[in-house]
Design an enzyme around this catalytic site. Structure first.
Site, PDB file in Angstrom:
ATOM      1  N   ASP A  72     -12.822   5.824   2.620  1.00  0.00           N
ATOM      2  CA  ASP A  72     -11.388   5.804   2.916  1.00  0.00           C
ATOM      3  C   ASP A  72     -10.913   7.206   3.308  1.00  0.00           C
ATOM      4  O   ASP A  72     -10.722   8.069   2.447  1.00  0.00           O
ATOM      5  CB  ASP A  72     -10.642   5.283   1.663  1.00  0.00           C
ATOM      6  CG  ASP A  72      -9.131   5.219   1.871  1.00  0.00           C
ATOM      7  OD1 ASP A  72      -8.640   5.686   2.912  1.00  0.00           O
ATOM      8  OD2 ASP A  72      -8.432   4.699   0.978  1.00  0.00           O
ATOM      9  N   LYS A  83       3.159  11.175  -3.656  1.00  0.00           N
ATOM     10  CA  LYS A  83       2.118  10.491  -4.432  1.00  0.00           C
ATOM     11  C   LYS A  83       1.217  11.478  -5.174  1.00  0.00           C
ATOM     12  O   LYS A  83       0.656  11.153  -6.212  1.00  0.00           O
ATOM     13  CB  LYS A  83       1.282   9.637  -3.466  1.00  0.00           C
ATOM     14  CG  LYS A  83       0.239   8.756  -4.117  1.00  0.00           C
ATOM     15  CD  LYS A  83      -0.358   7.830  -3.089  1.00  0.00           C
ATOM     16  CE  LYS A  83      -1.514   7.028  -3.618  1.00  0.00           C
ATOM     17  NZ  LYS A  83      -2.034   6.112  -2.588  1.00  0.00           N
ATOM     18  N   GLU A 106      -7.080   0.604  -4.782  1.00  0.00           N
ATOM     19  CA  GLU A 106      -7.101   0.549  -3.314  1.00  0.00           C
ATOM     20  C   GLU A 106      -8.439   0.045  -2.770  1.00  0.00           C
ATOM     21  O   GLU A 106      -8.451  -0.834  -1.901  1.00  0.00           O
ATOM     22  CB  GLU A 106      -6.756   1.929  -2.737  1.00  0.00           C
ATOM     23  CG  GLU A 106      -5.284   2.265  -2.955  1.00  0.00           C
ATOM     24  CD  GLU A 106      -4.948   3.734  -2.755  1.00  0.00           C
ATOM     25  OE1 GLU A 106      -5.852   4.497  -2.364  1.00  0.00           O
ATOM     26  OE2 GLU A 106      -3.793   4.108  -2.984  1.00  0.00           O
ATOM     27  N   ASP A 155       0.892  -1.165   0.000  1.00  0.00           N
ATOM     28  CA  ASP A 155       0.000   0.000   0.000  1.00  0.00           C
ATOM     29  C   ASP A 155       0.924   1.206   0.000  1.00  0.00           C
ATOM     30  O   ASP A 155       1.526   1.549   1.021  1.00  0.00           O
ATOM     31  CB  ASP A 155      -0.877  -0.051   1.267  1.00  0.00           C
ATOM     32  CG  ASP A 155      -1.636   1.255   1.499  1.00  0.00           C
ATOM     33  OD1 ASP A 155      -1.600   2.137   0.623  1.00  0.00           O
ATOM     34  OD2 ASP A 155      -2.272   1.377   2.567  1.00  0.00           O
TER      35      ASP A 155
END
Ligand code: AMP
Length: 635
Positions: A208, A86, A185, A24
């Site tokens: 999330d 990211k 994800e 992850d």
């Protein structure tokens, strides 16, 4: 002809699968997990820490510093400490304005070029910086595993585009990992929650809320595969915003107590940030915490008691901002919350009781509504799901049958060098599909089965998986029937069966995996098929029109020879000129002159119309012969 000889297509696309790790790669934190003895586990570093901050510091000399050490040193080295890389991976310079949040480190972003981070006279790409995080995770895995980690499944947000996915893949490769899969994800989280065994057509919302981003995805389980129905979120909304609200609150309290101002003092700010995050996390399980910050200045220490209620008051406006995304995703998926079966929580911030209550309220969980599933560690679910996917790929995980899909279409070469698709791309496996084919030449004794994989119209543009021949009883063309069946088993192995329908003679050949195809090559194949779509379709239409033209001109010539004398002169004239038109187009194309498939198709149509009287004559003769044979008509 040899059987099942695999040609160029196999090179590099069928990995010998060894131990694969699940990663992850998060904006704030990253994790690595594996499946050991059938159990998915998150691996901890030498000090027992399972999260690795996604932070990289590049010193003037020596190796980059990654993870906890880099995070701790951030206040002292803000210009060379890279966080949240990211946000930049796979992005173009002109996209950066909207995603940059004044990072403390420098960013080079120009036009359509890639983003770079200039540090100590060298431009670092987001891939290279992400690779540093991946290397650190790889090291954690290497220390916690018996086998050396060589390959990985890496997760990305569902909304990541191709460029972002490819850049993530490159980062994995730069870290010395073979990237087996890039998976979404929310899909990974759903796997970790064991939702792969829900009933078909189950719908799940994945809420999330991480450190810096919020994602809401709605997935549907379809024949064992999760499909993303809608995804929505904000890349600037997360636990950090709650931290900021708490830092402001603490700074205000310090100010009121006559202490120093944090706004102009980065070191003080960093201490406050650390204390705020710690208090916030503790208040997920405790109702009250004491915050102690000794010697903020030589003469000033700060002590403060914070209750869960106070924190919730500060956090509420942040958490409430997630509502609009939940409602939008539901609307985009065309669903009402009552249509959902489960809501699962992912991301460290969903450990906060307030967030759980809020998500439950938005989706109307409980009595009659979807179930709020909090059975997994929310900050580990994505890594565990990646490990489960990795375990399935390497055969270490058999607790759940995760159905995969064919990444590319599978078919055989048919006459004229065309690809005839038998199992289309994205079909769920296991699958069995068949089709009947016939021969194109009279009294053929055998037929070549050339198995192909790819998305192009022409056989030669696809990958050859193998070829074999089937012998059968010679019959006139178009009469012999060959049944071809493709079966992909749960391991992704393709078995091709070819059978002479008349005699039952058959051959079964096992091809290699039809599923384990390198994602980058699949991507390239699909891109090429899109790029060449118009040319390819024109080529297919041309070949089909040409085959038809060859058949009809041949049959027309034969018919004219035997029965032409019985036609009226104008009928014969019409046939001959339509025939000449078709033949002249074929000849023109033979000389490489421009002729389109549409022109030939039109000429074929004209020939069909012109030969109508001849066809009727032939039918009359056939009928007469039949009746004569049966003795109905005098001979
Ligand atoms: P992630 O991006 O999923 O790693 O989530 C990181 C965010 O979750 C950070 O804002 C953390 O402060 C927050 N977080 C982690 N653990 C907890 C907890 N027990 N309670 C509340 N927030 C937490």
């Amino acid at each position: 002809m040899g059987i099942g000889v695999l040609s160029r297509c196999r090179r590099g696309r069928f990995w010998a699968v060894g131990k694969i790790i699940g990663i992850d790669l998060g904006t704030t934190n990253s994790l690595v997990a594996i499946v050991e003895s059938g159990i998915p586990l998150v691996l901890a570093d030498g000090q027992g820490r399972r999260l690795t901050p996604s932070v990289v510091r590049v010193p003037a000399s020596g190796e980059p510093v990654v993870g906890w050490e880099a995070k701790r040193g951030r206040a002292a080295h803000p210009e060379t400490t890279v966080t949240s890389i990211k946000r930049f991976i796979g992005r173009r310079g002109d996209e950066v304005d909207s995603i940059a949040d004044a990072p403390t480190y420098p960013i080079h972003a120009k036009g359509s070029g890639p983003v770079a981070v200039p540090l100590h006279g060298r431009d670092w790409s987001p891939e290279e910086l992400s690779a540093q995080i991946l290397k650190a995770l790889r090291t954690i895995a290497a220390e916690g595993m018996i086998d050396r980690p060589e390959a990985a499944v890496i997760t990305v947000p569902a909304y990541f585009n191709d460029a972002q996915r490819n850049a993530t893949r490159r980062a994995g490769e730069l870290a010395g990992l073979r990237v087996e899969r890039i998976i979404n994800e929310p899909t990974a989280a759903a796997l970790a929650y064991g939702l792969g065994s829900l009933k078909e057509k189950s719908k799940v919302a994945v809420y999330d809320l991480g450190g810096g981003t919020f994602d809401l995805s709605i997935l549907e389980l379809n024949e064992g595969v999760f499909q993303v129905l809608a995804t929505c979120g904000n890349t600037r909304l997360g636990g950090d915003d709650i931290d900021r609200a708490l830092i402001d609150h603490l700074a205000e309290q310090i100010g009121q107590a006559g202490g120093p101002s944090a706004s102009s003092d980065p070191v003080l700010w960093a201490r406050l940030a650390e204390a705020a995050e710690e208090a916030k996390t503790r208040l997920s399980t405790e109702t009250e915490v004491a915050i102690e910050l000794p010697f903020l200045t030589p003469g000033f220490s700060f002590e403060h008691t914070l209750t869960r209620e106070q924190l919730e008051r500060l956090a509420k406006p942040v958490v409430a901002r997630t509502r609009e995304y939940c409602l939008k995703a539901l609307a985009d998926a065309g669903l009402a919350s009552g249509d959902l079966d489960q809501v699962i929580l992912v991301g460290g911030q969903t450990r906060m009781p307030l967030v759980r209550e809020f998500a439950s309220g938005v989706f109307g969980c409980g009595a009659g509504g979807p179930e709020l599933n909090t059975s997994q560690n929310p900050d580990e679910a994505i890594a565990l799901g990646a490990a489960i996917q990795a375990g399935i790929l390497s055969g270490d995980f058999s607790g759940m049958l995760l159905l995969d899909v064919t990444p590319l279409s599978l078919g055989i070469e048919t006459f004229g060098g065309l690809m005839n698709v038998i199992i289309p791309r994205n079909t769920t496996i296991p699958v069995k599909r068949g089709e009947a084919f016939t021969t194109v030449a009279d009294y053929q004794k055998e037929v070549l089965i050339h198995v192909l994989q790819g998305e192009r119209e022409k056989a030669a543009d696809n990958w050859s998986l193998g070829r074999f021949t089937l012998e059968f009883e010679p019959q006139p063309k178009g009469v012999a029937k060959v049944g071809v069946q493709f079966e992909i088993d749960a391991d992704g192995i393709l078995h091709v069966l070819a059978r002479d329908i008349k005699t039952g003679n058959e051959k079964l050949v096992e091809m290699a995996s039809a599923v384990e195809v390198d994602d980058a090559e699949v991507q390239q194949m699909i891109e090429e098929s899109v790029e060449h779509a118009f040319d390819d379709i024109e080529e297919r239409r041309w070949i089909e029109a040409k085959l038809r033209a060859e058949q009809t001109t041949d049959a027309t010539r034969k018919g004219l020879k035997t029965l032409g004398g019985e036609l009226a002169a104008d009928q014969r004239g019409a046939i001959e000129s339509a025939l000449a038109a078709v033949e002249s187009l074929l000849a023109k194309r033979g000389r490489d002159e421009a002729v389109t498939a549409a022109e030939l198709k039109e000429a074929n149509g004209n020939l069909d119309a012109a030969t109508q009287p001849l066809a009727e004559l032939i039918m009359d003769r056939v009928m007469e012969e039949m009746l004569e044979k049966r003795g109905v008509l005098p001979g």
